[in-house]
Design a protein around this motif. Structure first.
Motif, mmCIF file in Angstrom:
data_model
loop_
_atom_site.group_PDB
_atom_site.id
_atom_site.type_symbol
_atom_site.label_atom_id
_atom_site.label_comp_id
_atom_site.label_asym_id
_atom_site.label_seq_id
_atom_site.Cartn_x
_atom_site.Cartn_y
_atom_site.Cartn_z
ATOM 1 N N ARG A 28 0.837 -1.190 0.000
ATOM 2 C CA ARG A 28 0.000 0.000 0.000
ATOM 3 C C ARG A 28 0.881 1.253 0.000
ATOM 4 O O ARG A 28 2.108 1.176 0.152
ATOM 5 N N THR A 29 0.258 2.399 -0.183
ATOM 6 C CA THR A 29 0.973 3.674 -0.139
ATOM 7 C C THR A 29 0.239 4.629 0.788
ATOM 8 O O THR A 29 -0.946 4.458 1.072
ATOM 9 N N VAL A 30 0.957 5.650 1.243
ATOM 10 C CA VAL A 30 0.337 6.692 2.051
ATOM 11 C C VAL A 30 -0.664 7.436 1.179
ATOM 12 O O VAL A 30 -0.350 7.847 0.058
ATOM 13 N N ARG A 31 -1.875 7.604 1.699
ATOM 14 C CA ARG A 31 -2.914 8.311 0.941
ATOM 15 C C ARG A 31 -2.527 9.764 0.731
ATOM 16 O O ARG A 31 -2.038 10.423 1.653
ATOM 17 N N THR A 254 -1.102 0.030 20.343
ATOM 18 C CA THR A 254 -1.677 -1.312 20.376
ATOM 19 C C THR A 254 -1.960 -1.797 18.954
ATOM 20 O O THR A 254 -2.101 -0.987 18.028
ATOM 21 N N PRO A 255 -2.056 -3.114 18.747
ATOM 22 C CA PRO A 255 -2.388 -3.622 17.404
ATOM 23 C C PRO A 255 -3.680 -3.047 16.835
ATOM 24 O O PRO A 255 -3.695 -2.652 15.654
ATOM 25 N N PRO A 256 -4.773 -2.948 17.611
ATOM 26 C CA PRO A 256 -5.981 -2.340 17.036
ATOM 27 C C PRO A 256 -5.775 -0.881 16.623
ATOM 28 O O PRO A 256 -6.267 -0.453 15.571
ATOM 29 N N ALA A 257 -5.064 -0.106 17.461
ATOM 30 C CA ALA A 257 -4.808 1.296 17.114
ATOM 31 C C ALA A 257 -3.940 1.400 15.872
ATOM 32 O O ALA A 257 -4.149 2.277 15.022
ATOM 33 N N ALA A 263 -5.472 2.116 8.387
ATOM 34 C CA ALA A 263 -6.690 2.276 7.605
ATOM 35 C C ALA A 263 -6.938 3.739 7.257
ATOM 36 O O ALA A 263 -7.446 4.068 6.173
ATOM 37 N N ALA A 264 -6.580 4.628 8.173
ATOM 38 C CA ALA A 264 -6.803 6.057 7.956
ATOM 39 C C ALA A 264 -5.818 6.668 6.978
ATOM 40 O O ALA A 264 -6.158 7.621 6.257
#
Length: 267
Positions: A28-31, A254-257, A263-264
């Motif tokens: 992936r790449t930085v949006r 943390t893994p969720p963060a 995702a953001a």
């Protein structure tokens, strides 16, 4: 070599760029339009502010201390943007440094910066942020993971405190250190560099902002040098055993963060 995006030529905001397009290890790449970096916004013109306002920013993270704010002023207000000041170094140190810079006292500059002392001071600054500002860096990652994007990260010049914080965010996104270093060194472009204001009359008769010896002595403080970023990375490896230990045990990511952060900011 990574792609270098086109940037707007802002009149009074130095070192601005979009981190979009930088590649992560997972393909992936930085949006684009999500994560920006720059120097301070205190002197932004109306046109600069209009452009920044068009980016849809949710937050501006300002890593300057009280001495920086006294010298250059607070950021211009941008409608609907949350301004977050997270100083990453001691105001007393900042005041002493800017006094030295603005007066251009060559004897003091020689004593403090000559014979490699300036370079070592800069490397120690990077080490101290990695070791002593974990709460602050963790706070930035948490805010971005919780939705404070699009975001702009800056300090005075957008080179050291912002540069290192951007590096930390990119590490959390899985961007390789070599790619981070390429972006970091772009702060050396002439139009990106911080503009030093000098007191008048100058401390030494005849000294000017262009005095070659003053420039040479101050160069380590105003350059983006790979040795500085390497000092930070080496500290991460020595103290935490690598990036993963730094992010999780040092910064509390943390893994969720981390997944929310990716995702953001990745696509």
């Amino acid at each position: 070599m990574t792609e270098v995006p086109t940037e707007p030529l802002l009149t009074a905001v130095r070192n601005f760029r979009d981190l979009g397009g930088l590649p992560a290890r997972d393909g992936r790449t930085v949006r684009r339009g999500r994560l920006f970096r720059s120097g301070h916004l205190a002197h932004a013109t109306a046109e600069d502010a209009a452009f920044l306002g068009s980016l849809g920013l949710r937050a501006v993270f300002d890593f300057r201390n009280a001495a920086d704010l006294e010298l250059d002023g607070h950021d211009v207000a941008l409608p609907g943007v949350r301004n977050v000041n997270i100083p990453l170094n001691d105001p007393a140190d900042g005041a002493a440094f800017w006094d030295l810079v603005r007066r251009g006292d060559v004897d003091r500059l020689r004593r403090q910066l000559a014979e490699g002392r300036g370079e070592e001071q800069m490397k120690e600054t990077y080490r101290s942020i990695v070791l002593g500002r974990t709460a602050e860096q963790g706070r930035v990652l948490a805010a971005l993971a919780e939705g404070d994007v699009p975001a702009l990260l800056h300090c005075a010049a957008g080179k050291d405190r912002a540069g290192l914080t951007v590096a930390v965010v990119l590490l959390a996104l899985g961007v390789e250190r070599e790619v981070i270093a390429e972006d970091y060194l772009r702060s050396n472009a002439p139009r990106s560099r911080y503009l030093v204001r000098r007191d008048e009359p100058a401390a030494r008769p005849g000294a000017t902002a262009l005095d070659p010896e003053v420039q040479r002595l101050l160069a380590p403080m105003f350059d983006a040098r790979i040795e500085y970023l390497s000092a930070a990375f080496d500290t991460i490896d020595t103290h935490w055993g690598g990036t993963e230990g730094y992010l999780t045990r040092g910064l509390g990511l943390t893994p969720p963060a981390r997944e929310r952060l990716r995702a953001a900011l990745l696509e």
